[in-house]
Design an enzyme around this catalytic site. Structure first.
Site, PDB file in Angstrom:
ATOM      1  N   HIS A 139      15.053 128.750  37.376  1.00 21.72           N
ATOM      2  CA  HIS A 139      15.083 129.522  37.981  1.00 21.72           C
ATOM      3  C   HIS A 139      15.909 130.179  39.029  1.00 21.72           C
ATOM      4  CE1 HIS A 139      14.337 134.224  37.277  1.00 21.72           C
ATOM      5  NE2 HIS A 139      14.642 134.111  35.862  1.00 21.72           N
ATOM      6  N   ASP A 216       6.797 125.843  39.196  1.00 22.34           N
ATOM      7  CA  ASP A 216       7.465 127.327  38.587  1.00 22.34           C
ATOM      8  C   ASP A 216       6.296 127.622  36.652  1.00 22.34           C
ATOM      9  OD1 ASP A 216       7.863 129.263  37.045  1.00 22.34           O
ATOM     10  OD2 ASP A 216      10.176 129.605  37.868  1.00 22.34           O
ATOM     11  N   GLN A 219       7.154 129.248  31.859  1.00 22.58           N
ATOM     12  CA  GLN A 219       7.564 129.372  31.108  1.00 22.58           C
ATOM     13  C   GLN A 219       6.749 128.480  30.183  1.00 22.58           C
ATOM     14  OE1 GLN A 219       9.689 131.021  28.609  1.00 22.58           O
ATOM     15  NE2 GLN A 219      10.728 131.870  30.568  1.00 22.58           N
ATOM     16  N   LYS A 242       4.965 137.434  30.186  1.00 26.35           N
ATOM     17  CA  LYS A 242       5.110 136.619  29.160  1.00 26.35           C
ATOM     18  C   LYS A 242       3.994 135.365  28.886  1.00 26.35           C
ATOM     19  CE  LYS A 242       8.885 134.923  32.389  1.00 26.35           C
ATOM     20  NZ  LYS A 242       9.897 135.545  31.645  1.00 26.35           N
ATOM     21  N   CYS A 380      19.736 134.011  34.022  1.00 25.21           N
ATOM     22  CA  CYS A 380      19.398 133.551  35.690  1.00 25.21           C
ATOM     23  C   CYS A 380      18.797 131.882  36.102  1.00 25.21           C
ATOM     24  CB  CYS A 380      18.008 134.276  35.981  1.00 25.21           C
ATOM     25  SG  CYS A 380      17.557 136.767  35.134  1.00 25.21           S
TER      26      CYS A 380
END
Ligand code: PMP
Length: 421
Positions: A139, A216, A219, A242, A380
């Protein structure tokens, strides 16, 4: 059939039997609304998730009944607000199995967590000619902070390539290391491809070169169980919004030995021990990285979101979402000229696709008119789009409150739009 509202029985997790879906959906009032006179089908969960009642009520309750600035307050409300705020840190610690709450830094979200680390780690450990490894499927928030650092310090960025299924090429990754490699920063689950990257292996390889790893987790944390000790990651970033929590709150996990060695990111109140005009000393962990009044209302609401997720169980969530995504994949694959981007063996609940030469924006706009919320564009991840040779895709992303019936609506909607072209 279990119909009880989960918030009233959070100590009594729902079984994933018949009817659980209805009970869960009842906890998310927004899912009952209509758009353009049609039932909302919300399939944009990778962008942000909807919030259960307990999260929204926690925000109301704290503003109405507990609101006071946290830390160092002598009065009742300040102490109560502080207790809630610090209990939330403990809830996050438990959720990702960190060793200590000293390792849990509250930020504004994944983006700020990565920027914090790029700045602090860059200041402490990177010099001109050093290298950071990222991947093709990052991202922008795990690309641009490193580019800013590269511009500031003359650091080089190396990129792990992917195969056509959307999987990292681990053998290529191994060849990217040199004695100048100082950090690896990789996404756990791609927000475009859904690929679940082999983090344990990635970390083992980096550690063999004595290089720390930032993950990261924007997700991954909402969809699969994450144990930072088991993965042995050095840093891990994610966003509350999220994972059914509020916007404006996120987490940077860091091993204590690393956080201790890093300089502060921002200066101000909360992060200091003593200040004189000549010299300032910094607060202990994790407060050294938390300048200014924290979003203590948000952290309490994040803890409520984690409580909600725990009540269902991430293993159950992962299993259900996997089944739903497989079902959706089968349904979508039957549509003429539909191409799916991202067919990794280990995949999360995201499906990116295009149909023939229908522009992703047209597909998204027309699906919206049918009440179906999907995301369109580059998500993104423009370098990934370039790798795939497209300008953008349509992305449907699922949560545990989505149903097979909604997937059927999506498939029928896509076919209807396709016929219009
Ligand atoms: N990384 C990934 C993989 C993401 O999907 C996102 C959100 N789209 C981010 C980072 C940034 O998260 P946030 O905007 O909450 O900071």
């Amino acid at each position: 059939m279990q119909k009880e509202n989960i918030n009233k029985s959070s100590s009594n997790p729902l079984s994933f039997g018949e009817g659980w879906g209805e009970a869960i959906r009842a906890d998310f009032p927004i899912l009952q609304r209509e758009v353009y006179g049609k039932p909302l089908i919300y399939l944009d969960n990778a962008a942000t998730t909807q919030k259960p009642r307990s999260v929204v009520e926690s925000i109301n309750h704290e503003y109405y009944s507990v609101n006071a600035n946290v830390h160092r307050g002598v009065h009742f409300l300040s102490q109560q607000a502080t207790e809630l705020h610090e209990a939330s840190r403990e809830a996050v610690r438990r959720f990702i199995n960190a060793k200590s709450t000293n390792e849990i830094v509250f930020t504004r979200g994944t983006t700020e967590s990565i920027n914090l680390l790029a700045f602090s780690f860059g200041e402490a450990f990177l010099a001109e000619g050093d290298e950071v490894i990222i991947s093709t499927m990052e991202h922008h928030s795990n690309i641009v902070p490193w580019q800013l650092l590269a511009a500031r310090k003359g650091v080089a960025i190396k990129v792990i390539p992917i195969n056509d299924k959307g999987e990292l090429l681990i053998d290529e990754y191994k060849t990217l290391f040199s004695e100048r490699t100082k950090l690896v920063s990789i996404v756990h689950v791609s927000n475009v491809l859904g690929t679940i990257n082999p983090i344990k292996e990635i970390v083992q390889i980096a550690h063999a070169h004595e290089v720390p790893v930032l993950i990261d987790g924007a997700q991954s944390v909402p969809h699969i169980p994450v144990d930072v000790q088991e993965l042995d990651v050095d840093f891990y970033a994610f966003s509350a919004h999220k994972i059914y929590g509020p916007t404006g709150i996120g987490v940077l996990y860091g091993k204590e030995k690393w956080l201790d060695a890093l300089p502060p990111y921002q200066g101000g109140g909360e992060m200091i021990q003593t200040v004189t005009f000549e010299k300032t000393t910094f607060n202990e962990l994790p407060f050294k990285f938390e300048a200014g009044t924290p979003d203590y209302i948000g952290t309490t609401a994040l803890a409520k979101a984690l409580e909600y997720v725990n009540a269902i169980g991430l293993k159950n969530i992962a299993e259900y979402e996997h089944e739903l995504t497989q079902y959706a994949t089968q349904q979508l694959k039957q549509i003429d000229k539909l191409r799916i981007f991202g067919e990794a063996e280990h995949k999360s609940s995201v499906i990116s696709f295009l149909v023939g030469d229908i522009h992703h924006f047209d597909m998204g706009t027309l699906l919206d008119r049918l009440g179906i919320a999907v995301r369109t564009g580059h998500h993104c991840a423009q370098p990934l789009m370039q790798r795939m040779g497209v300008e953008g895709t349509v992305r449907a992303s699922f949560a545990f409150y989505n149903t097979k019936e909604e997937v059927d609506f999506l498939a029928a909607g896509i076919e209807r739009v396709a016929k219009m072209f």
